[in-house]
Design a protein around this motif. Structure first.
Motif, mmCIF file in Angstrom:
data_model
loop_
_atom_site.group_PDB
_atom_site.id
_atom_site.type_symbol
_atom_site.label_atom_id
_atom_site.label_comp_id
_atom_site.label_asym_id
_atom_site.label_seq_id
_atom_site.Cartn_x
_atom_site.Cartn_y
_atom_site.Cartn_z
ATOM 1 N N VAL A 5 -2.640 8.764 1.729
ATOM 2 C CA VAL A 5 -2.616 9.910 0.829
ATOM 3 C C VAL A 5 -2.318 9.438 -0.584
ATOM 4 O O VAL A 5 -1.243 8.905 -0.851
ATOM 5 N N GLU A 6 -3.277 9.635 -1.474
ATOM 6 C CA GLU A 6 -3.112 9.285 -2.882
ATOM 7 C C GLU A 6 -2.850 10.552 -3.692
ATOM 8 O O GLU A 6 -3.416 11.602 -3.412
ATOM 9 N N SER A 7 -2.027 10.426 -4.706
ATOM 10 C CA SER A 7 -1.714 11.565 -5.556
ATOM 11 C C SER A 7 -1.353 11.087 -6.958
ATOM 12 O O SER A 7 -1.170 9.901 -7.189
ATOM 13 N N GLY A 8 -1.255 12.020 -7.881
ATOM 14 C CA GLY A 8 -0.847 11.702 -9.237
ATOM 15 C C GLY A 8 -1.959 11.678 -10.257
ATOM 16 O O GLY A 8 -1.696 11.530 -11.455
ATOM 17 N N GLY A 9 -3.193 11.813 -9.807
ATOM 18 C CA GLY A 9 -4.301 11.810 -10.739
ATOM 19 C C GLY A 9 -4.341 13.088 -11.551
ATOM 20 O O GLY A 9 -3.577 14.016 -11.324
ATOM 21 N N GLY A 10 -5.238 13.108 -12.511
ATOM 22 C CA GLY A 10 -5.364 14.277 -13.356
ATOM 23 C C GLY A 10 -6.269 14.019 -14.532
ATOM 24 O O GLY A 10 -6.961 13.004 -14.594
ATOM 25 N N TRP A 11 -6.249 14.940 -15.471
ATOM 26 C CA TRP A 11 -7.062 14.849 -16.688
ATOM 27 C C TRP A 11 -6.159 14.518 -17.858
ATOM 28 O O TRP A 11 -5.157 15.197 -18.095
ATOM 29 N N VAL A 12 -6.505 13.473 -18.577
ATOM 30 C CA VAL A 12 -5.732 13.072 -19.749
ATOM 31 C C VAL A 12 -6.665 12.635 -20.861
ATOM 32 O O VAL A 12 -7.810 12.248 -20.620
ATOM 33 N N ARG A 19 0.816 8.198 -13.425
ATOM 34 C CA ARG A 19 1.479 7.414 -12.397
ATOM 35 C C ARG A 19 0.959 7.880 -11.042
ATOM 36 O O ARG A 19 1.221 9.006 -10.626
ATOM 37 N N LEU A 20 0.227 7.009 -10.388
ATOM 38 C CA LEU A 20 -0.350 7.325 -9.097
ATOM 39 C C LEU A 20 0.571 6.877 -7.968
ATOM 40 O O LEU A 20 1.277 5.885 -8.089
ATOM 41 N N SER A 21 0.537 7.620 -6.872
ATOM 42 C CA SER A 21 1.348 7.291 -5.709
ATOM 43 C C SER A 21 0.463 7.183 -4.480
ATOM 44 O O SER A 21 -0.533 7.900 -4.353
ATOM 45 N N CYS A 22 0.840 6.302 -3.579
ATOM 46 C CA CYS A 22 0.104 6.099 -2.339
ATOM 47 C C CYS A 22 1.098 6.026 -1.189
ATOM 48 O O CYS A 22 2.026 5.220 -1.227
ATOM 49 N N THR A 23 0.893 6.868 -0.193
ATOM 50 C CA THR A 23 1.742 6.848 0.984
ATOM 51 C C THR A 23 0.886 6.725 2.231
ATOM 52 O O THR A 23 -0.278 7.113 2.235
ATOM 53 N N ALA A 24 1.476 6.188 3.287
ATOM 54 C CA ALA A 24 0.794 6.048 4.563
ATOM 55 C C ALA A 24 1.522 6.893 5.591
ATOM 56 O O ALA A 24 2.569 6.495 6.103
ATOM 57 N N SER A 25 0.961 8.042 5.872
ATOM 58 C CA SER A 25 1.553 8.919 6.873
ATOM 59 C C SER A 25 1.151 8.460 8.268
ATOM 60 O O SER A 25 -0.008 8.134 8.509
ATOM 61 N N GLY A 26 2.110 8.425 9.177
ATOM 62 C CA GLY A 26 1.819 8.018 10.542
ATOM 63 C C GLY A 26 1.758 6.525 10.740
ATOM 64 O O GLY A 26 1.337 6.053 11.800
ATOM 65 N N VAL A 79 3.439 3.011 -2.502
ATOM 66 C CA VAL A 79 3.010 2.081 -3.536
ATOM 67 C C VAL A 79 2.590 2.896 -4.756
ATOM 68 O O VAL A 79 1.928 3.930 -4.624
ATOM 69 N N TYR A 80 2.979 2.427 -5.931
ATOM 70 C CA TYR A 80 2.702 3.144 -7.164
ATOM 71 C C TYR A 80 1.796 2.338 -8.095
ATOM 72 O O TYR A 80 1.775 1.111 -8.063
#
Length: 117
Positions: A5-12, A19-26, A79-80
């Motif tokens: 699961v990646e998050s933190g993206g957007g429009w700039v 700052r993007l974040s990456c997690t591994a669920s499960g 991971v960031y």
């Protein structure tokens, strides 16, 4: 089933930061090398940066190295990727995964980064 699961993206605007974040669920990253990748429209996915369990970091270029910081928090299994001085050419969908042959998880949905002029 491991789900990235990646998050933190957007429009700039150009020059901004994300700052993007990456997690591994499960599942867990363990001590494997974890990398960030990106794919722009009409182009193949490319390597951006990675970080090993030892903390050794690799960047695709000096330009990326100068503007990005990659880190990991093993207690959070996260991971960031902090990106500064963003440029329009940084626009892409950003993904994370194990950066070692034969150890990768299924690709996640990624997070969109859009940088305007």
């Amino acid at each position: 089933q491991v789900q990235l699961v990646e998050s933190g993206g957007g429009w700039v605007q150009a020059g901004g930061s994300l700052r993007l974040s990456c997690t591994a669920s499960g599942g867990t990253f363990g001590d494997y090398i974890i990398g960030w990748f990106r794919q722009a429209p009409g182009k193949e996915r490319e390597f951006v940066a990675s970080i090993a369990g030892s903390g050794v970091r690799i960047f695709r270029s000096d330009s990326v190295k100068a503007r990005c910081t990659i880190s990991r928090d093993n207690t959070k299994n996260t991971v960031y990727l902090e990106m500064n001085s963003l440029k329009p050419e940084d626009t892409a969908v950003y993904y994370c995964n194990v950066a070692e042959d034969g150890v990768g998880f299924p690709w996640g949905q990624g997070t969109q980064v859009t940088v305007s002029s």
